[in-house]
Design a protein around this motif. Structure first.
Motif, short mmCIF file in Angstrom:
data_model
loop_
_atom_site.label_atom_id
_atom_site.label_comp_id
_atom_site.label_asym_id
_atom_site.label_seq_id
_atom_site.Cartn_x
_atom_site.Cartn_y
_atom_site.Cartn_z
N THR A 410 0.83 -1.20 0.00
CA THR A 410 0.00 0.00 0.00
C THR A 410 0.86 1.25 0.00
OG1 THR A 410 -1.74 -1.17 1.21
CG2 THR A 410 -1.81 1.24 1.22
N GLU A 411 1.95 1.23 0.78
CA GLU A 411 2.86 2.38 0.82
C GLU A 411 3.53 2.59 -0.54
OE1 GLU A 411 5.46 1.36 3.97
OE2 GLU A 411 4.16 2.20 5.55
N LEU A 412 3.88 1.50 -1.22
CA LEU A 412 4.49 1.61 -2.54
C LEU A 412 3.53 2.23 -3.54
CD1 LEU A 412 6.71 1.09 -4.61
CD2 LEU A 412 5.85 -1.27 -4.83
N ARG A 413 2.29 1.74 -3.52
CA ARG A 413 1.29 2.29 -4.45
C ARG A 413 1.04 3.77 -4.17
NH1 ARG A 413 -3.57 -0.74 -3.40
NH2 ARG A 413 -4.00 0.80 -1.80
N THR A 414 0.91 4.11 -2.89
CA THR A 414 0.69 5.51 -2.52
C THR A 414 1.86 6.38 -2.94
OG1 THR A 414 -0.66 4.81 -0.63
CG2 THR A 414 0.19 7.07 -0.61
N ALA A 415 3.08 5.88 -2.74
CA ALA A 415 4.27 6.66 -3.11
C ALA A 415 4.33 6.87 -4.62
CB ALA A 415 5.52 5.94 -2.63
N GLN A 416 3.99 5.85 -5.40
CA GLN A 416 4.02 5.98 -6.86
C GLN A 416 2.96 6.95 -7.35
OE1 GLN A 416 3.60 1.80 -7.83
NE2 GLN A 416 5.79 1.61 -8.34
N LEU A 417 1.75 6.83 -6.81
CA LEU A 417 0.68 7.75 -7.22
C LEU A 417 1.00 9.18 -6.81
CD1 LEU A 417 -2.50 5.62 -6.30
CD2 LEU A 417 -1.54 6.04 -8.57
N SER A 418 1.54 9.35 -5.62
CA SER A 418 1.90 10.70 -5.16
C SER A 418 3.03 11.27 -6.00
CB SER A 418 2.32 10.65 -3.69
OG SER A 418 1.26 10.20 -2.88
N TYR A 419 3.96 10.41 -6.42
CA TYR A 419 5.08 10.85 -7.24
C TYR A 419 4.60 11.42 -8.58
CZ TYR A 419 8.92 10.34 -10.58
OH TYR A 419 9.83 10.56 -11.58
N TYR A 420 3.72 10.69 -9.24
CA TYR A 420 3.22 11.17 -10.54
C TYR A 420 2.31 12.39 -10.37
CZ TYR A 420 5.14 7.12 -12.89
OH TYR A 420 6.00 6.18 -13.41
N ASN A 421 1.58 12.44 -9.28
CA ASN A 421 0.77 13.63 -9.03
C ASN A 421 1.66 14.85 -8.78
OD1 ASN A 421 -1.95 14.87 -8.37
ND2 ASN A 421 -0.89 15.24 -6.44
N ALA A 422 2.77 14.65 -8.05
CA ALA A 422 3.72 15.75 -7.82
C ALA A 422 4.37 16.19 -9.13
CB ALA A 422 4.78 15.32 -6.82
N MET A 423 4.65 15.23 -10.02
CA MET A 423 5.22 15.57 -11.32
C MET A 423 4.27 16.47 -12.10
SD MET A 423 6.36 13.06 -14.46
CE MET A 423 7.59 12.21 -13.48
N TYR A 424 2.98 16.13 -12.09
CA TYR A 424 1.99 16.97 -12.79
C TYR A 424 1.92 18.36 -12.16
CZ TYR A 424 -2.51 19.01 -13.90
OH TYR A 424 -3.49 19.90 -14.26
N GLN A 425 1.95 18.41 -10.84
CA GLN A 425 1.87 19.70 -10.16
C GLN A 425 3.07 20.58 -10.52
OE1 GLN A 425 -0.69 20.83 -8.56
NE2 GLN A 425 -1.86 18.92 -8.57
N VAL A 426 4.25 19.97 -10.62
CA VAL A 426 5.44 20.74 -11.00
C VAL A 426 5.30 21.28 -12.41
CG1 VAL A 426 7.91 20.62 -11.45
CG2 VAL A 426 6.97 19.51 -9.44
N LEU A 427 4.90 20.43 -13.34
CA LEU A 427 4.78 20.85 -14.73
C LEU A 427 3.67 21.89 -14.91
CD1 LEU A 427 5.21 17.36 -16.43
CD2 LEU A 427 6.86 19.23 -16.39
N SER A 428 2.58 21.72 -14.18
CA SER A 428 1.48 22.69 -14.25
C SER A 428 1.91 24.04 -13.70
CB SER A 428 0.27 22.16 -13.49
OG SER A 428 -0.80 23.08 -13.53
N SER A 429 2.62 24.03 -12.55
CA SER A 429 3.08 25.29 -11.97
C SER A 429 4.17 25.92 -12.83
CB SER A 429 3.59 25.06 -10.55
OG SER A 429 4.65 24.12 -10.54
#
Length: 444
Positions: A410-429
């Motif tokens: 569960t921690e691995l899945r959460t970390a991966q999803l959070s990682y890609y969400n952070a990538m989108y946030q960086v590119l959007s900002s």
């Protein structure tokens, strides 16, 4: 003859059908569309951009229409009239009918404007008016590029989330199989298999939600691009290598310069137009001068049938000067109003400067914050993967419980999803930062 008409109708129908098909067809995207491909497509097919280009053409025609008044203006006025009762004039106290029953006239008038303030205004502002509408098109392009970029990254994010959930489902199915085998072997009780089933069902539900969300995000991206709905999904690139490279490509030491903003350039153009308007109102004290030549044909006859047998032409030429002397103070008020509008425009510059500084500060802060989150979560993914792999081995050797494996998964899945969400946030900002700096590219 009928055959000829039939062939003509068929050929016209084929031509019209071909034209209609050409209008409805669109240039397809590549098999794998990059962000640049989508932006280029949007700039060519977005209705807003097409409308802006048409507005440019309309403005150009409007300017040419105004400037056409510098050319000689030729006009024809004609009339035909029949007196039911001839007019009466008094000569020496005796009423006398004068004229003839039938009259016709045709007058050609040539007028040449020599000096008018309206034409001076049109001449002096033609360049700025054309510039203003082109700058408006550029502003619309900037908005399209920013919106399409964010929507494109959002679609990629959702696809990566689906990939993560799909990989998680594979792991959970393998874990469930292992738990069932160990239960059947009597090594563990049934709780592990039930926990694995619950986690598997949750992961499948999340993937289903992500798949439905991807449909909506694809529709939004197609709308921004002007992409026809009947052509299916946009084949966005699933390679995240370029996305990762884009994350760290911004220079955080750049200082905002409002001169680079299209809004500033529009205000400068507006300032030029308002200055021209002040001059225009001051020219209200100047006369309007024009030259004219008139040539008139005059036909008169008592008999209508013989009306055009006798012509009595006349002609004249001259110069006309029109000078308004008193208008109740109207010109003074118009001048002051134009000056106030120009003064108000100066405060728009002040407001824009403050807005640019605020937008830049917010965009830079968001970019730095999101970049820090991204780098942190990138490390978390690697560590979560190592923890999961280690616990998986320890569980198979009977050292760790299945609950530990499930938590690490569960921690691995959460970390991966959070990682890609952070990538989108960086590119959007980053898009917001480029827009605030006025460096967002619109030439593709």
């Amino acid at each position: 003859m009928k055959r000829a008409f039939y062939l003509l109708a068929v050929s016209c129908g084929v031509t019209f059908s071909g034209q209609l098909h050409a209008q409805q067809s669109t240039d397809p995207l590549p098999t794998t569309a990059s962000l640049q491909d989508c932006i280029r497509y949007a700039l060519e097919h977005q209705p807003v951009i097409h409308q802006s280009v048409i507005d440019e053409a309309i403005t150009d025609r409007s300017v040419k229409s105004k400037l056409a008044d510098w050319y000689p203006q030729v006009q024809l006025d004609a009339n035909l009239q029949h007196y039911l009762d001839l007019p009466t004039s008094i000569f020496g106290g005796n009423p006398t009918k004068v004229g003839v029953a039938n009259n016709s006239a045709a007058t050609f008038t040539l007028n040449q404007n020599l000096f008018t303030r309206d034409l001076l205004l049109a001449t002096n502002t033609a360049k700025d008016i054309r510039k203003q509408i082109k700058q408006t098109t550029t502003r619309n392009k900037i908005d399209v590029v920013a919106d399409v970029s964010k929507a494109y990254y959002d679609v990629l994010l959702t696809q990566q989330q689906i990939n993560v959930l799909s990989e998680d489902i594979v792991r959970l199915e393998r874990s469930l199989k292992d738990a069932v085998n160990q239960y059947q072997s009597g090594v563990v009780d049934k709780i592990d298999s039930k926990r694995a089933t619950i986690s598997l069902n949750n992961a499948k539900a999340q993937r289903k939600s992500a798949l439905e969300l991807l449909i909506a995000k694809q529709a939004y991206l197609k709308n921004l691009m002007g992409y026809p709905a009947n052509l299916g999904d946009i084949p966005v690139s699933s390679d995240t290598t370029k996305m990762v490279a884009e994350v760290n490509s911004s220079d955080t030491s750049v200082v905002a310069d409002y001169h680079n903003r299209i809004e500033y350039q529009l205000l400068k153009t507006q300032e030029s137009l308002l200055q021209a308007n002040v001059k225009y109102n001051k020219w209200g004290y100047l006369p309007s001068v024009s030259a004219f030549v008139n040539y008139a044909f005059a036909w008169q006859n008592q008999s209508f049938g013989q009306l055009y047998s006798n012509n009595y032409p006349n002609s004249l030429m001259g110069i006309k000067l029109s000078l308004p002397i008193f208008q109740g103070g109207k010109r003074v008020h118009n001048i002051r109003m134009a000056e106030l509008q120009l003064e108000r425009n100066k405060w728009d510059f002040e407001s824009l400067t403050n807005a640019v500084n605020t937008q830049y500060s917010q965009a830079m802060a968001a970019y730095r914050s999101n970049l820090n989150d991204y780098l942190t979560l990138k490390e978390n993914v690697a560590m979560a993967q190592d923890v999961y792999n280690l616990l998986q081995l320890q569980y198979k050797e009977g050292i760790k419980t299945y609950l530990d494996v499930l938590i690490s998964e569960t921690e691995l899945r959460t970390a991966q999803l959070s990682y890609y969400n952070a990538m989108y946030q960086v590119l959007s900002s980053k898009i917001d930062l480029q827009k605030a700096l006025g460096t967002l590219t619109v030439n593709y």
